[in-house]
Design an enzyme around this catalytic site. Structure first.
Site, PDB file in Angstrom:
ATOM      1  N   ARG A  71      98.943  77.236 -27.314  1.00  0.00           N
ATOM      2  CA  ARG A  71      98.306  78.425 -26.736  1.00  0.00           C
ATOM      3  C   ARG A  71      97.742  78.031 -25.375  1.00  0.00           C
ATOM      4  O   ARG A  71      97.850  76.880 -24.977  1.00  0.00           O
ATOM      5  CB  ARG A  71      97.221  78.971 -27.672  1.00  0.00           C
ATOM      6  N   CYS A  79      98.110  79.931 -16.261  1.00  0.00           N
ATOM      7  CA  CYS A  79      97.291  79.597 -15.100  1.00  0.00           C
ATOM      8  C   CYS A  79      96.377  80.784 -14.843  1.00  0.00           C
ATOM      9  O   CYS A  79      96.849  81.903 -14.653  1.00  0.00           O
ATOM     10  CB  CYS A  79      98.191  79.368 -13.896  1.00  0.00           C
ATOM     11  N   ASN A 128      89.420  83.577 -25.809  1.00  0.00           N
ATOM     12  CA  ASN A 128      88.965  82.728 -26.910  1.00  0.00           C
ATOM     13  C   ASN A 128      88.670  81.354 -26.349  1.00  0.00           C
ATOM     14  O   ASN A 128      89.542  80.720 -25.753  1.00  0.00           O
ATOM     15  CB  ASN A 128      90.047  82.620 -27.987  1.00  0.00           C
ATOM     16  N   GLU A 129      87.424  80.907 -26.504  1.00  0.00           N
ATOM     17  CA  GLU A 129      87.019  79.574 -26.055  1.00  0.00           C
ATOM     18  C   GLU A 129      87.573  79.271 -24.658  1.00  0.00           C
ATOM     19  O   GLU A 129      88.363  78.332 -24.467  1.00  0.00           O
ATOM     20  CB  GLU A 129      87.456  78.504 -27.058  1.00  0.00           C
ATOM     21  N   CYS A 174      94.428  74.016 -13.099  1.00  0.00           N
ATOM     22  CA  CYS A 174      95.855  74.034 -12.805  1.00  0.00           C
ATOM     23  C   CYS A 174      96.026  73.697 -11.329  1.00  0.00           C
ATOM     24  O   CYS A 174      95.123  73.933 -10.536  1.00  0.00           O
ATOM     25  CB  CYS A 174      96.417  75.417 -13.148  1.00  0.00           C
ATOM     26  N   CYS A 223      96.623  78.297  -7.497  1.00  0.00           N
ATOM     27  CA  CYS A 223      95.327  77.623  -7.659  1.00  0.00           C
ATOM     28  C   CYS A 223      94.946  76.902  -6.373  1.00  0.00           C
ATOM     29  O   CYS A 223      93.782  76.893  -5.969  1.00  0.00           O
ATOM     30  CB  CYS A 223      95.371  76.652  -8.836  1.00  0.00           C
ATOM     31  N   GLU A 228      82.486  81.387 -34.968  1.00  0.00           N
ATOM     32  CA  GLU A 228      83.305  80.575 -35.879  1.00  0.00           C
ATOM     33  C   GLU A 228      82.383  79.519 -36.487  1.00  0.00           C
ATOM     34  O   GLU A 228      81.978  78.580 -35.795  1.00  0.00           O
ATOM     35  CB  GLU A 228      84.457  79.906 -35.131  1.00  0.00           C
ATOM     36  N   TRP A 273      94.337  69.413 -38.124  1.00  0.00           N
ATOM     37  CA  TRP A 273      95.615  69.881 -37.583  1.00  0.00           C
ATOM     38  C   TRP A 273      96.673  68.916 -38.122  1.00  0.00           C
ATOM     39  O   TRP A 273      97.188  69.108 -39.201  1.00  0.00           O
ATOM     40  CB  TRP A 273      95.595  69.900 -36.044  1.00  0.00           C
ATOM     41  N   GLU A 310      97.580  75.315 -37.482  1.00  0.00           N
ATOM     42  CA  GLU A 310      96.282  75.152 -38.151  1.00  0.00           C
ATOM     43  C   GLU A 310      96.362  75.312 -39.672  1.00  0.00           C
ATOM     44  O   GLU A 310      95.420  75.798 -40.306  1.00  0.00           O
ATOM     45  CB  GLU A 310      95.272  76.113 -37.540  1.00  0.00           C
ATOM     46  N   GLN A 311      97.480  74.857 -40.245  1.00  0.00           N
ATOM     47  CA  GLN A 311      97.655  74.992 -41.697  1.00  0.00           C
ATOM     48  C   GLN A 311      96.552  74.291 -42.488  1.00  0.00           C
ATOM     49  O   GLN A 311      96.242  74.674 -43.609  1.00  0.00           O
ATOM     50  CB  GLN A 311      99.013  74.400 -42.110  1.00  0.00           C
TER      51      GLN A 311
HETATM   52  C1  GLA Z   1      88.633  76.897 -32.279  1.00  0.00           C
HETATM   53  C2  GLA Z   1      89.381  78.173 -32.006  1.00  0.00           C
HETATM   54  C3  GLA Z   1      90.015  78.747 -33.220  1.00  0.00           C
HETATM   55  C4  GLA Z   1      90.648  77.666 -34.041  1.00  0.00           C
HETATM   56  C5  GLA Z   1      89.614  76.636 -34.399  1.00  0.00           C
HETATM   57  C6  GLA Z   1      90.171  75.541 -35.292  1.00  0.00           C
HETATM   58  O1  GLA Z   1      87.342  77.084 -32.628  1.00  0.00           O
HETATM   59  O2  GLA Z   1      88.580  79.157 -31.407  1.00  0.00           O
HETATM   60  O3  GLA Z   1      91.010  79.654 -32.802  1.00  0.00           O
HETATM   61  O4  GLA Z   1      91.665  77.097 -33.297  1.00  0.00           O
HETATM   62  O5  GLA Z   1      89.166  76.041 -33.216  1.00  0.00           O
HETATM   63  O6  GLA Z   1      91.016  74.647 -34.608  1.00  0.00           O
END
Ligand code: GLA
Ligand code: GLA
Length: 665
Positions: A105, A109, A143-144, A153, A158, A304, A312, A352-353
């Site tokens: 993911r 850029c 996300n994060e 980049c 950039c 989270e 992982w 992320e299984q």
């Molecule tokens: C981060 C991400 C989630 C997931 C977790 C676990 O916190 O925000 O999407 O990837 O890590 O790896």
């Protein structure tokens, strides 16, 4: 807008005929909110301009029927394959000039105009569709942000953005040359178009260029988020906007990223499989939570919260019975008003299984479900009573992103780490059950009795004035070695002897210093002998008095710590970076001088945390040990969850009304 407890859910990973079972189990557990869709771009827009929100409508509907509200993530962290195939220039370029491929993911850029236009399209469509849907209570941007983008980049967009950013900051190229000192090694530029991004070179880049690159990178990501926030604000009604932060992640100035949000959220993983050992101490966990509370000086969400074993490719240990609950209780104790567990059900597919959710792969509720359900039932009714409340700390530790970047560029000693130094100071208070906040170097300090500002290396605008005013008005300030060394452009100051603008405040001069490679310096203070590490300033007293001195060795008799009256307050200097023993002795001294109070003594492994609410104080006793402990907080307190006994990994909560605590009149 708080919901106490929720979960991160990926309905798109499961057959639709399972959704109702999931919603029922969530509701039976007492959950009220679900975060959805932050990686679902391809399901929401399977081909350019062809949106499909029907499945998400049905998922939101299934959850709403069980009383669960939705938070939607904007899916910009996972641009779909069709988008990258059509516009491969969206892929980021690393500092070795390699284009990173599609997969995983964040393969994007963030300055790329094509990517940005596609992000704007999907965010606009989502906001138009859900912006007035009362089942949707808020939004998470991306996300994060910053995750996976560390070295990126260096594409042409950039580079151009960096050059434009530099022109805005410095004005003209002559000024940049002077500010950076590009005369060194013939690096003088004729125009901004000659300034490189810090690609791989034969030898190290200019520290001034590197610091501005880090500032640029932070501003770029803050701007990337702002574009989304503007689109959402214009199209949504009564819905909040937040983002999930990553504790002490260093790429973005989190104070800036937090500013336009309604509140911050944080992802709290006490056991990260990637760390060695894969376990964070209670003090380090507490430090991340206290940083989150500091970003807007406001209670926050956990978006989270760890809900099972993490992994992982390799895995960390399985949390012991009680630990998941303990860690969630710790998040709440430090200021979380809503805790969302990651994730609902362990995924059978993808990277992320083995990053386990509340439910195991087969979806049948087990130990984790039962433990967390019990916790939600006990804690949720209490939470509205301290909603919004923080610790009421009398102590603050300054955390500055720019200072950290300067030390990442030039750590001085191989083991000197800015973040760790700030966390070590915070840990000393934490060990003494003294609530300690973090503050930005731009914050108003008047609420605090004692402020520790480690490693104020760069002389950033207004900071020395603010710190001096704090002491002048009666505050107790602790500064450390490597303070007042450089300008904001990361060049050495020459106007005064070290510690530059702080000499008068501290009543000292530093005319020599020693990087403590391979040695430590013994220092006796308060009946204990600890060690000075990493750095030693050779201090000349100019009005200050020495609190402690170096023991036998090269620095015997030289001041290790000094104290100086300034205005109505006191300014202390640590001429070295103390180990745990020395830090403890110096903190004891500072706490006594500043008359800071502790929440009391506790058994080994028991953390005490306070939330100071309008009706009174809530005291959390958190047993991080595998042994049974007890905690009796003293007169005026009564237990509102649990009692005196703390089972292994147990928690109790006590309450004292404000008439008894007498703190809020
Ligand atoms: C981060 C991400 C989630 C997931 C977790 C676990 O916190 O925000 O999407 O990837 O890590 O790896
Ligand atoms: C070498 C080089 C100098 C200088 C010093 C210190 O001797 O010739 O230009 O770089 O190292 O690094």
């Amino acid at each position: 807008m708080n919901f106490q407890f929720g979960v991160d859910y990926y309905p798109e990973h499961w057959p639709e005929d399972r959704w109702e079972t999931d919603a029922r189990l969530m509701a039976e557990m007492g959950l009220k909110v679900v975060r959805l869709a932050e990686f679902a771009w391809n399901k929401l827009e399977p081909a350019q301009g062809r949106f499909d929100f029907a499945w998400l409508d049905r998922a939101i509907g299934t959850l709403a029927a069980r009383g669960l509200k939705a938070v939607l993530g904007t899916p910009s962290a996972s641009p779909p394959a069709w988008l990258i195939a059509a516009h491969p220039e969206i892929l980021p370029v690393d500092s070795e000039g390699r284009t990173r491929g599609f997969g995983g993911r964040h393969h994007d850029c963030q300055s790329n105009p094509t990517y940005r236009s596609h992000v704007a399209r999907i965010v606009t469509a989502l906001a138009d569709h859900y912006g007035r849907d009362t089942r949707v209570v808020g939004w998470q941007t991306d996300n994060e942000l910053g995750n996976s983008h560390d070295d990126l980049c260096h594409c042409r967009h950039c580079k151009k953005s960096f050059q434009d950013w530099l022109e805005k900051r410095h004005g003209d190229i002559g000024t940049l040359n002077r500010n950076w000192g590009t005369v060194f090694w013939s690096q003088t530029y004729d125009s901004f178009s000659q300034v490189p991004t810090p690609m791989l070179t034969l030898t190290a880049h200019s520290p001034s260029l590197l610091l501005d690159w880090k500032r640029f990178h932070s501003d770029l990501i803050v701007n990337f988020q702002q574009v989304q926030i503007d689109l959402l604000r214009a199209r949504t009604h009564g819905q909040f906007i937040t983002h999930n932060f990553m504790g002490f992640h260093d790429l973005i100035d989190y104070y800036n990223l937090a500013a336009p949000l309604d509140f911050v959220s944080h992802d709290q993983y006490p056991v990260g499989f990637w760390e060695n050992p894969p376990y964070r101490s209670p003090a380090v966990l507490a430090s991340a939570l206290d940083l989150m509370a500091s970003l807007k000086e406001k209670a926050f969400w956990i978006m989270e919260q760890q809900a099972g074993p993490t992994g992982w490719q390799i895995l960390a240990r399985t949390p012991r019975p009680g630990q998941l609950v303990l860690w969630a209780a710790q998040s709440i104790a430090h200021g979380a008003d809503t805790v969302v567990f990651f994730r609902w059900r362990s995924c059978t597919v993808g990277t992320e299984q083995f990053w386990h959710g509340i439910l195991p792969h087969n979806g049948v509720p087990g130990r984790r479900y039962d433990e967390l359900k019990g916790f939600v039932g006990a804690m949720a009714p209490l939470m509205p009573r301290f909603e919004g409340a923080l610790s009421g700390a009398e102590v603050a530790v300054v955390h500055s992103y720019e200072q950290n970047w300067a030390f990442e560029i030039q750590p001085h000693h191989p083991e000197l780490d800015y973040v760790k130094s700030a966390q070590d100071v915070h840990a000393a208070f934490h060990d003494r059950n003294i609530p300690a906040a973090f503050v930005s170097d731009r914050a108003d300090l008047s609420a605090y009795k004692l402020v520790v500002a480690p490693l104020v290396f760069l002389d950033l605008p207004g900071v020395s004035e603010r710190l001096k005013a704090f002491v002048n008005a009666g505050g107790h300030l602790v500064l450390t070695a490597r303070t007042g060394v450089k300008s904001q452009s990361n060049v050495c100051l020459t106007e005064n002897a070290l510690p530059g603008p702080y000499g008068e405040l501290l009543g000292i001069d530093i005319l020599d210093y020693d990087c403590l490679r391979g040695v430590t310096v013994p220092v006796a203070v308060g009946g204990e002998t600890g060690q000075g590490r990493f750095w030693w300033d050779v201090v000349t007293l100019r009005g200050a008095k020495a609190l402690a001195a170096g023991g036998t060795g090269d620095h015997e008799g030289e001041p290790a710590a000094t104290s100086h009256q300034f205005g109505r307050g006191q300014a202390t200097y640590w001429a070295t970076l103390p180990d745990e023993v020395l830090m403890g002795a110096l903190i004891d001294r500072a706490v006594a001088d500043a008359r800071v109070s502790s929440l009391g003594a506790s058994d080994a492994g028991v953390e005490l945390v306070r939330r100071r609410a309008a009706e009174g104080d809530f005291l959390f006793a958190l047993n991080h040990s595998a042994e049974t402990r007890t905690h009796v907080p003293g007169p005026g307190w009564r237990a509102v969850a649990g009692g005196a006994t703390l089972p292994p990994y147990g928690y109790n909560v006590f309450f004292r009304p404000k008439e008894v605590s007498g703190v809020i009149e």
